[in-house]
Scaffold this motif. Structure first.
Motif, mmCIF file in Angstrom:
data_model
loop_
_atom_site.group_PDB
_atom_site.id
_atom_site.type_symbol
_atom_site.label_atom_id
_atom_site.label_comp_id
_atom_site.label_asym_id
_atom_site.label_seq_id
_atom_site.Cartn_x
_atom_site.Cartn_y
_atom_site.Cartn_z
ATOM 1 N N GLN A 108 0.834 -1.200 0.000
ATOM 2 C CA GLN A 108 0.000 0.000 0.000
ATOM 3 C C GLN A 108 0.867 1.248 0.000
ATOM 4 N N ASP A 109 0.253 2.326 -0.456
ATOM 5 C CA ASP A 109 0.945 3.615 -0.423
ATOM 6 C C ASP A 109 0.021 4.645 0.219
ATOM 7 N N VAL A 110 0.413 5.904 0.192
ATOM 8 C CA VAL A 110 -0.364 6.952 0.866
ATOM 9 C C VAL A 110 -1.717 7.168 0.212
ATOM 10 N N ASN A 111 -1.890 6.749 -1.030
ATOM 11 C CA ASN A 111 -3.142 6.960 -1.754
ATOM 12 C C ASN A 111 -4.089 5.763 -1.688
ATOM 13 N N MET A 112 -3.735 4.745 -0.907
ATOM 14 C CA MET A 112 -4.526 3.505 -0.909
ATOM 15 C C MET A 112 -5.993 3.757 -0.565
ATOM 16 N N GLY A 113 -6.298 4.553 0.443
ATOM 17 C CA GLY A 113 -7.683 4.831 0.813
ATOM 18 C C GLY A 113 -8.462 5.449 -0.333
ATOM 19 N N ALA A 114 -7.858 6.433 -0.997
ATOM 20 C CA ALA A 114 -8.523 7.098 -2.123
ATOM 21 C C ALA A 114 -8.707 6.145 -3.298
ATOM 22 N N ILE A 115 -7.718 5.310 -3.543
ATOM 23 C CA ILE A 115 -7.805 4.351 -4.657
ATOM 24 C C ILE A 115 -8.923 3.344 -4.396
ATOM 25 N N LEU A 116 -8.973 2.819 -3.168
ATOM 26 C CA LEU A 116 -10.029 1.856 -2.825
ATOM 27 C C LEU A 116 -11.404 2.516 -2.871
ATOM 28 N N ASN A 117 -11.498 3.738 -2.418
ATOM 29 C CA ASN A 117 -12.769 4.461 -2.455
ATOM 30 C C ASN A 117 -13.230 4.659 -3.904
ATOM 31 N N THR A 118 -12.313 5.047 -4.769
ATOM 32 C CA THR A 118 -12.649 5.235 -6.191
ATOM 33 C C THR A 118 -13.113 3.926 -6.813
ATOM 34 N N ARG A 119 -12.425 2.829 -6.503
ATOM 35 C CA ARG A 119 -12.827 1.523 -7.034
ATOM 36 C C ARG A 119 -14.221 1.167 -6.534
ATOM 37 N N ALA A 120 -14.508 1.434 -5.264
ATOM 38 C CA ALA A 120 -15.824 1.135 -4.697
ATOM 39 C C ALA A 120 -16.909 1.921 -5.427
ATOM 40 N N VAL A 121 -16.680 3.206 -5.672
ATOM 41 C CA VAL A 121 -17.663 4.043 -6.369
ATOM 42 C C VAL A 121 -17.899 3.515 -7.782
ATOM 43 N N ILE A 122 -16.829 3.137 -8.472
ATOM 44 C CA ILE A 122 -16.964 2.588 -9.831
ATOM 45 C C ILE A 122 -17.792 1.304 -9.809
ATOM 46 N N LEU A 123 -17.485 0.405 -8.875
ATOM 47 C CA LEU A 123 -18.223 -0.860 -8.782
ATOM 48 C C LEU A 123 -19.692 -0.632 -8.432
ATOM 49 N N LEU A 124 -19.954 0.260 -7.495
ATOM 50 C CA LEU A 124 -21.334 0.530 -7.092
ATOM 51 C C LEU A 124 -22.125 1.198 -8.216
ATOM 52 N N ASN A 125 -21.501 2.111 -8.932
ATOM 53 C CA ASN A 125 -22.175 2.727 -10.084
ATOM 54 C C ASN A 125 -22.445 1.696 -11.173
ATOM 55 N N SER A 126 -21.545 0.742 -11.330
ATOM 56 C CA SER A 126 -21.765 -0.345 -12.290
ATOM 57 C C SER A 126 -22.963 -1.195 -11.879
ATOM 58 N N LEU A 127 -23.086 -1.479 -10.589
ATOM 59 C CA LEU A 127 -24.242 -2.250 -10.104
ATOM 60 C C LEU A 127 -25.541 -1.486 -10.311
ATOM 61 N N MET A 128 -25.478 -0.153 -10.193
ATOM 62 C CA MET A 128 -26.670 0.660 -10.464
ATOM 63 C C MET A 128 -27.002 0.631 -11.953
ATOM 64 N N ALA A 129 -25.995 0.705 -12.813
ATOM 65 C CA ALA A 129 -26.224 0.663 -14.258
ATOM 66 C C ALA A 129 -26.812 -0.679 -14.686
ATOM 67 N N GLN A 130 -26.448 -1.747 -13.967
ATOM 68 C CA GLN A 130 -26.998 -3.075 -14.252
ATOM 69 C C GLN A 130 -28.395 -3.245 -13.672
ATOM 70 N N LYS A 131 -28.867 -2.237 -12.929
ATOM 71 C CA LYS A 131 -30.175 -2.236 -12.288
ATOM 72 C C LYS A 131 -30.305 -3.309 -11.203
ATOM 73 N N LEU A 132 -29.185 -3.652 -10.582
ATOM 74 C CA LEU A 132 -29.214 -4.567 -9.448
ATOM 75 C C LEU A 132 -29.490 -3.815 -8.146
ATOM 76 N N ILE A 133 -28.981 -2.581 -8.073
ATOM 77 C CA ILE A 133 -29.277 -1.734 -6.931
ATOM 78 C C ILE A 133 -29.804 -0.406 -7.453
ATOM 79 N N THR A 134 -30.571 0.273 -6.606
ATOM 80 C CA THR A 134 -31.128 1.562 -7.029
ATOM 81 C C THR A 134 -30.347 2.735 -6.461
ATOM 82 N N THR A 135 -29.681 2.526 -5.325
ATOM 83 C CA THR A 135 -28.872 3.578 -4.723
ATOM 84 C C THR A 135 -27.937 2.962 -3.694
ATOM 85 N N TYR A 136 -26.962 3.761 -3.278
ATOM 86 C CA TYR A 136 -26.086 3.355 -2.189
ATOM 87 C C TYR A 136 -25.731 4.590 -1.373
ATOM 88 N N LYS A 137 -25.356 4.351 -0.113
ATOM 89 C CA LYS A 137 -24.958 5.473 0.746
ATOM 90 C C LYS A 137 -24.065 4.967 1.857
#
Length: 175
Positions: A108-137
């Motif tokens: 890991q490096d100093v940006n690990m938290g931001a990188i993981l957060n960005t990956r999470a947002v991308i994955l969650l938006n993908s799940l919304m685009a697939q219409k598996l979820i309607t929202t996340y928070k």
């Protein structure tokens, strides 16, 4: 004549043929068998069976129509009773695990938290685009307090709920 629990094979076949995990079983027709007409229940009996967590089928030509696609959970929570919501929960977990698997075994490096957060947002938006979820928070990406080699990711998601019932109320009288 075979026991009704063999219908699980028909349900599994139907589920494996339908790639859209958010599609509920309710009102779907399972085919490849015959339900005798003397096995048809009254509406009251079907409601009582559903309240007890039993998924029932009504006879139709070449199979049976699912009255209400329940699982055997009697918790009362839609998220545990409705098979399509259970499938969505499992798919979301599997997608997130696979989406973060590439980070395991890397330094890991100093940006690990931001990188993981960005990956999470991308994955969650993908799940919304697939219409598996309607929202996340409440997405949270934090390094574990006890084990610094572990990152904890938590999020709340709203699955795509099926329409199983439509309640209609009509009032008669002088207006």
């Amino acid at each position: 004549v075979v026991d009704g629990f063999y219908i699980a094979a028909a349900a599994a076949g139907y589920a494996s043929a339908d790639v859209r995990v958010e599609n509920p079983f309710t009102n779907k027709v399972f085919t490849g068998f015959t339900i005798l007409r003397n096995r048809q229940y009254s509406t009251l009996t079907l409601e009582k069976l559903a309240q007890a967590g039993v998924c029932t089928l009504q006879p139709v030509a070449g199979g049976g129509r699912v009255v209400w696609g329940l699982t055997t959970s009697q918790s009362g929570y839609v998220e545990e009773q409705e098979i399509s919501v259970v499938f969505i929960r499992d798919r979301v977990a599997k997608t997130l695990r696979a989406g973060f698997a590439g980070f395991i075994g890397k330094p890991q490096d100093v940006n690990m938290g931001a990188i993981l957060n960005t990956r999470a947002v991308i994955l969650l938006n993908s799940l919304m685009a697939q219409k598996l979820i309607t929202t996340y928070k409440d997405l949270a990406v934090v390094q574990d307090d006890v084990d610094p080699t572990q990152w904890n990711i938590s999020v709340r998601v709203a699955p795509t709920y099926p329409v199983n019932f439509i309640y209609i109320k009509v009032s008669l009288g002088q207006l």
